[in-house]
Enzyme design. Structure first.
Site, PDB file in Angstrom:
ATOM      1  N   GLN A 274       0.834  -1.211   0.000  1.00  0.00           N
ATOM      2  CA  GLN A 274       0.000   0.000   0.000  1.00  0.00           C
ATOM      3  C   GLN A 274       0.861   1.250   0.000  1.00  0.00           C
ATOM      4  O   GLN A 274       0.497   2.274  -0.571  1.00  0.00           O
ATOM      5  CB  GLN A 274      -0.927   0.023   1.226  1.00  0.00           C
TER       6      GLN A 274
ATOM      7  N   CYS B 260      -9.356  -9.738   1.165  1.00  0.00           N
ATOM      8  CA  CYS B 260      -9.322 -11.180   1.413  1.00  0.00           C
ATOM      9  C   CYS B 260     -10.368 -11.575   2.437  1.00  0.00           C
ATOM     10  O   CYS B 260     -10.787 -12.711   2.488  1.00  0.00           O
ATOM     11  CB  CYS B 260      -7.960 -11.598   1.938  1.00  0.00           C
TER      12      CYS B 260
HETATM   13  N1  PLP Z   1      -0.136  -6.826   1.403  1.00  0.00           N
HETATM   14  C1  PLP Z   1      -0.998  -5.801   1.473  1.00  0.00           C
HETATM   15  C2  PLP Z   1      -0.716  -4.697   2.442  1.00  0.00           C
HETATM   16  C3  PLP Z   1      -2.145  -5.769   0.668  1.00  0.00           C
HETATM   17  O1  PLP Z   1      -2.986  -4.739   0.762  1.00  0.00           O
HETATM   18  C4  PLP Z   1      -2.367  -6.846  -0.210  1.00  0.00           C
HETATM   19  C5  PLP Z   1      -3.601  -6.893  -1.025  1.00  0.00           C
HETATM   20  O2  PLP Z   1      -4.694  -6.724  -0.527  1.00  0.00           O
HETATM   21  C6  PLP Z   1      -1.422  -7.879  -0.270  1.00  0.00           C
HETATM   22  C7  PLP Z   1      -0.329  -7.839   0.544  1.00  0.00           C
HETATM   23  C8  PLP Z   1      -1.602  -9.027  -1.209  1.00  0.00           C
HETATM   24  O3  PLP Z   1      -1.347  -8.604  -2.523  1.00  0.00           O
HETATM   25  P1  PLP Z   1      -1.637  -9.566  -3.762  1.00  0.00           P
HETATM   26  O4  PLP Z   1      -3.081  -9.374  -4.082  1.00  0.00           O
HETATM   27  O5  PLP Z   1      -0.756  -9.046  -4.879  1.00  0.00           O
HETATM   28  O6  PLP Z   1      -1.314 -10.929  -3.383  1.00  0.00           O
END
Ligand code: PLP
Length: 456
Positions: free
Chosen positions: A229, A406
């Site tokens: 982010q 998620c």
């Molecule tokens: N880390 C953070 C802070 C996120 O906001 C997200 C996505 O929501 C992720 C990791 C995971 O990213 P990705 O969708 O590329 O796996």
């Protein structure tokens, strides 16, 4: 009815300039970068140029950029890879013939995370705990800032990795990563053990001996940060932050989904099976004194750290997305912050009982040290179920979420809001609004009108 998207922290639309850059690499320049012929070499040159460009933006070395299938995978590689490296090379080495604990480690390794990590770090840490790793979770204050004193106390000689999110995806709190890095460096200095004379050639200094042979102990713990982010708004040069490992993701910055990057300091001699450096050399400790071992093995792509044929169009798109993001960062940060503050003022008029979960909008309260990303607004609506409000707003044409994407379908209470010291009920009555490049005042006015309808 025109839909209004206010969930840019979940994902962003791909910038048309990024789409244009990716286009030729689906069907025209389609070679496998590992192939020796013209088609392969053409594709490899695209991967190399993209890697070089990303490394340039991060002020990093070309070989420190490891492409992965997502930020989730990059976070997994950071945590699991560091643990694997520890098991094979470090204090936990089976080769030391010390008593093994049931999980196969000689000494129980420890990893330290914050209480507000994204699930891709949090759940990975919990999974490692099932394998016998000790996981220490550092609490945050009511603004979401990690308690650095507690972190310092938690460091010990078994600590393999510290993973602290640079800026949180639900509340936007920015962590003092450079300060944490300093604490870890001090810990390294205090715990540094000169290499035993057995390793030292006559007439060489301990420093030379260490440079030649390295000791994982002296470089433990590694510091990892999830900058997924943060990257949109903050300069994330890993060397300046003092991190060993850093995760970024393309789809949070108007790039394609399904591609992430792990910056891995000194990764050029890490890992096994490296195509670039050969198996023998790659089995040695790297100059920083640690190894990160791969979690995906195979053809040895990505300097041995992530096997699998490189996704050429996505890699090219990622590089373009990073280039654009870095160039618009200062302007967008100011613009989006103003929009967020404008939206909050409007929302407060419509729903006076609404409260911010962290004081990100200018107020006397945040004259305090806490700092927040400009694009996230996490709001508590007392007595209103977040699930119902999200559905109602969706029907009215406004897309928002309860926090981490998620979790949005599982309807669990956010661990982040609870870590701030709030109740489960408050967490279940909180909504994240997030703003992006296409957001304008006109969009926000339209969204506020719909919100008024929802609360009528
Ligand atoms: N880390 C953070 C802070 C996120 O906001 C997200 C996505 O929501 C992720 C990791 C995971 O990213 P990705 O969708 O590329 O796996």
């Amino acid at each position: 009815m025109k839909k209004i998207y206010l969930d840019y922290a979940a994902t962003t639309p791909v910038d048309p300039r990024v789409v244009r850059v990716m286009q030729p690499y689906f069907s025209d320049t389609f070679g496998n970068p590992s192939s020796l012929h013209y088609f392969g070499q053409q594709a490899l040159s695209v991967v190399d140029a993209s890697r070089e460009a990303i490394a340039g933006t991060l002020k990093a070395d070309f070989r420190e950029i490891v492409f992965t299938g997502s930020a989730t995978e990059a976070n997994n590689l950071a945590l699991r890879g560091a643990l694997l490296g520890y098991r094979v090379w470090g204090l936990g080495s089976r080769k030391k013939k010390l008593a093994l604990n049931p999980s196969g480690y000689t000494l129980t390794p420890r990893i330290i995370i914050s209480a507000i990590e994204h699930e891709s770090v949090r759940e990975t840490a919990y999974d490692l705990a099932r394998e016998g790793v000790e996981v220490v979770e550092i609490p945050v204050d009511r603004y979401g800032v990690v308690d650095v004193k507690k972190l310092e106390v938690a460091l010990d000689e078994r600590t393999v990795l510290v993973s602290i999110i640079y800026a949180n995806n639900e509340i936007g709190t920015i962590q003092p990563i450079a300060e944490i890095s300093k604490i870890i460096r001090n810990f390294h200095d205090e715990s540094r053990v000169p290499p035993s004379s057995r390793f030292r050639r006559a007439g060489t200094s301990p420093a030379e001996g260490e440079a030649r042979h390295g000791r994982q102990e002296s470089r433990m713990p590694l510091l990892h940060t999830d900058a997924v982010q943060a990257f949109q708004f903050l300069d994330c040069a890993p060397a300046e932050l003092g991190v060993d490992l850093m995760t970024i993701s393309a789809h949070k910055m108007y790039g394609p989904k399904g591609i992430g990057t792990l910056y891995a300091k000194g990764s050029r001699v890490s890992g096994i099976g490296s195509r670039a450096i050969g198996k023998r050399e790659s089995k040695t400790l790297n100059p920083s004194g640690y190894t990160l071992d791969p979690i995906l093995t195979g053809g040895g792509q990505e300097f041995g750290l992530r096997s699998g044929t490189e996704n050429v169009p996505l890699i090219a798109g990622f590089a373009k997305a990073i280039e654009i993001t870095a160039s618009v960062r200062p302007r967008e940060s100011v613009r989006i912050k103003k929009l967020r503050d404008y939206f909050w003022a409007g929302l407060k008029k419509i729903v006076p009982q609404a409260e911010l979960n962290v004081p990100c909008v200018n107020s006397s309260e945040n004259a305090l040290a806490a700092q927040f990303l400009p694009h996230i607004l996490n709001v508590y609506f007392p007595g209103v179920s977040a699930e119902h409000l999200i559905t109602k707003l969706d029907i009215l044409g406004v897309a928002v979420s309860s926090g981490s994407a998620c979790r949005s379908r599982a309807l669990e209470a956010s661990h982040v809001i609870q870590a701030l010291g709030f109740s489960k009920d408050r967490a279940l009555q909180s909504i994240r609004f997030s703003f992006g490049r296409p957001t304008t005042r006109t969009f926000l006015d339209a969204a506020l009108k719909k919100i008024k309808t929802a609360f009528a």
